[in-house]
Motif scaffolding. Structure first.
Motif, PDB file in Angstrom:
ATOM      1  N   UNK A  23       0.829  -1.214   0.000  1.00 61.54           N
ATOM      2  CA  UNK A  23       0.000   0.000   0.000  1.00 61.54           C
ATOM      3  C   UNK A  23       0.859   1.258   0.000  1.00 61.54           C
ATOM      4  N   UNK A  24       1.850   1.287   0.873  1.00 60.29           N
ATOM      5  CA  UNK A  24       2.680   2.490   0.997  1.00 60.29           C
ATOM      6  C   UNK A  24       3.594   2.694  -0.211  1.00 60.29           C
ATOM      7  N   UNK A  25       4.089   1.612  -0.785  1.00 58.78           N
ATOM      8  CA  UNK A  25       4.923   1.752  -1.983  1.00 58.78           C
ATOM      9  C   UNK A  25       4.106   2.226  -3.172  1.00 58.78           C
ATOM     10  N   UNK A  26       2.862   1.792  -3.273  1.00 58.22           N
ATOM     11  CA  UNK A  26       1.984   2.275  -4.352  1.00 58.22           C
ATOM     12  C   UNK A  26       1.741   3.770  -4.217  1.00 58.22           C
ATOM     13  N   UNK A  27       1.521   4.224  -2.989  1.00 60.72           N
ATOM     14  CA  UNK A  27       1.330   5.659  -2.740  1.00 60.72           C
ATOM     15  C   UNK A  27       2.574   6.436  -3.179  1.00 60.72           C
ATOM     16  N   UNK A  28       3.736   5.820  -3.025  1.00 63.49           N
ATOM     17  CA  UNK A  28       5.000   6.457  -3.408  1.00 63.49           C
ATOM     18  C   UNK A  28       5.283   6.345  -4.905  1.00 63.49           C
ATOM     19  N   UNK A  29       4.380   5.717  -5.645  1.00 63.44           N
ATOM     20  CA  UNK A  29       4.515   5.662  -7.096  1.00 63.44           C
ATOM     21  C   UNK A  29       5.143   4.408  -7.667  1.00 63.44           C
ATOM     22  N   UNK A  30       5.394   3.423  -6.846  1.00 65.15           N
ATOM     23  CA  UNK A  30       5.977   2.181  -7.336  1.00 65.15           C
ATOM     24  C   UNK A  30       4.895   1.237  -7.854  1.00 65.15           C
ATOM     25  N   UNK A  31       5.272   0.390  -8.784  1.00 66.90           N
ATOM     26  CA  UNK A  31       4.411  -0.671  -9.278  1.00 66.90           C
ATOM     27  C   UNK A  31       4.684  -1.895  -8.394  1.00 66.90           C
ATOM     28  N   UNK A  32       3.623  -2.500  -7.877  1.00 65.84           N
ATOM     29  CA  UNK A  32       3.799  -3.630  -6.965  1.00 65.84           C
ATOM     30  C   UNK A  32       2.859  -4.774  -7.299  1.00 65.84           C
ATOM     31  N   UNK A  33       3.255  -5.956  -6.892  1.00 67.73           N
ATOM     32  CA  UNK A  33       2.397  -7.130  -7.028  1.00 67.73           C
ATOM     33  C   UNK A  33       2.810  -8.175  -6.004  1.00 67.73           C
ATOM     34  N   UNK A  34       1.851  -8.637  -5.231  1.00 64.22           N
ATOM     35  CA  UNK A  34       2.123  -9.738  -4.301  1.00 64.22           C
ATOM     36  C   UNK A  34       2.076 -11.031  -5.095  1.00 64.22           C
ATOM     37  N   UNK A  35       3.113 -11.840  -4.916  1.00 67.77           N
ATOM     38  CA  UNK A  35       3.216 -13.112  -5.633  1.00 67.77           C
ATOM     39  C   UNK A  35       3.049 -14.232  -4.623  1.00 67.77           C
ATOM     40  N   UNK A  36       2.054 -15.076  -4.849  1.00 70.24           N
ATOM     41  CA  UNK A  36       1.819 -16.228  -3.982  1.00 70.24           C
ATOM     42  C   UNK A  36       2.443 -17.451  -4.633  1.00 70.24           C
ATOM     43  N   UNK A  37       3.395 -18.035  -3.928  1.00 68.99           N
ATOM     44  CA  UNK A  37       4.138 -19.197  -4.422  1.00 68.99           C
ATOM     45  C   UNK A  37       3.535 -20.474  -3.854  1.00 68.99           C
ATOM     46  N   UNK A  38       3.745 -21.568  -4.537  1.00 65.24           N
ATOM     47  CA  UNK A  38       3.224 -22.856  -4.057  1.00 65.24           C
ATOM     48  C   UNK A  38       4.019 -23.407  -2.882  1.00 65.24           C
ATOM     49  N   UNK A  39       5.343 -23.350  -2.969  1.00 66.30           N
ATOM     50  CA  UNK A  39       6.179 -24.044  -1.991  1.00 66.30           C
ATOM     51  C   UNK A  39       6.896 -23.122  -0.999  1.00 66.30           C
ATOM     52  N   UNK A  40       6.588 -21.835  -1.043  1.00 62.56           N
ATOM     53  CA  UNK A  40       7.231 -20.908  -0.111  1.00 62.56           C
ATOM     54  C   UNK A  40       6.296 -19.738   0.163  1.00 62.56           C
ATOM     55  N   UNK A  41       6.609 -18.936   1.163  1.00 61.21           N
ATOM     56  CA  UNK A  41       5.734 -17.811   1.501  1.00 61.21           C
ATOM     57  C   UNK A  41       5.638 -16.777   0.370  1.00 61.21           C
ATOM     58  N   UNK A  42       4.594 -15.961   0.414  1.00 64.56           N
ATOM     59  CA  UNK A  42       4.442 -14.939  -0.627  1.00 64.56           C
ATOM     60  C   UNK A  42       5.577 -13.919  -0.588  1.00 64.56           C
ATOM     61  N   UNK A  43       5.753 -13.229  -1.699  1.00 62.53           N
ATOM     62  CA  UNK A  43       6.737 -12.150  -1.804  1.00 62.53           C
ATOM     63  C   UNK A  43       6.068 -10.959  -2.469  1.00 62.53           C
ATOM     64  N   UNK A  44       6.736  -9.819  -2.420  1.00 64.34           N
ATOM     65  CA  UNK A  44       6.224  -8.597  -3.033  1.00 64.34           C
ATOM     66  C   UNK A  44       7.188  -8.155  -4.116  1.00 64.34           C
ATOM     67  N   UNK A  45       6.699  -8.152  -5.359  1.00 59.36           N
ATOM     68  CA  UNK A  45       7.519  -7.662  -6.462  1.00 59.36           C
ATOM     69  C   UNK A  45       7.316  -6.152  -6.542  1.00 59.36           C
ATOM     70  N   UNK A  46       8.416  -5.409  -6.538  1.00 59.60           N
ATOM     71  CA  UNK A  46       8.379  -3.946  -6.564  1.00 59.60           C
ATOM     72  C   UNK A  46       9.203  -3.462  -7.747  1.00 59.60           C
ATOM     73  N   UNK A  47       8.631  -2.500  -8.496  1.00 64.39           N
ATOM     74  CA  UNK A  47       9.321  -1.958  -9.678  1.00 64.39           C
ATOM     75  C   UNK A  47       9.222  -0.439  -9.661  1.00 64.39           C
TER      76      UNK A  47
END
Length: 101
Positions: A23-47
């Motif tokens: 949420x806060x990175x989006x407000x700062x203008x970054x492109x983000x996406x939460x990635x849900x993986x099968x065998x490990x915890x989720x991560x946040x892709x930030x661009x």
């Protein structure tokens, strides 16, 4: 090299931390996406949209050096901040994914 704690953390806490940072990175203008993986915890892709090659995948995991508290980490294992310090995490991510002139 950083030490991550191997104890199990409820996936909901990890996701909550990543969603708060997202949420806060989006407000700062970054492109983000939460990635849900099968065998490990989720991560946040930030661009950085101004520099698409400036991106990273941020994780949220327990940090052994901090008594197993949840921390954000860059993909190369460097700690960013405790999950309770979202503003600090945003500043650090902005610094790392910035334009260098």
């Amino acid at each position: 090299m950083t030490q991550r704690h191997q104890a199990e953390t409820p996936p909901g806490k990890i996701l909550d931390g990543l969603e708060s940072l997202e949420r806060e990175l989006k407000i700062s203008g970054f492109t983000t996406q939460i990635i849900k993986h099968r065998a490990r915890p989720p991560t946040l892709h930030v661009r950085n949209p101004k520099l698409p090659h400036m991106d990273d995948e941020i994780s949220c995991t327990p940090y052994a050096k901090e008594n197993g508290d949840l921390w954000f980490f860059f993909s190369w294992g460097h700690p960013i901040s405790h999950v309770a310090h979202i503003a600090l995490a945003v500043l650090y991510v902005k610094h790392v994914l910035r334009s260098v002139r």
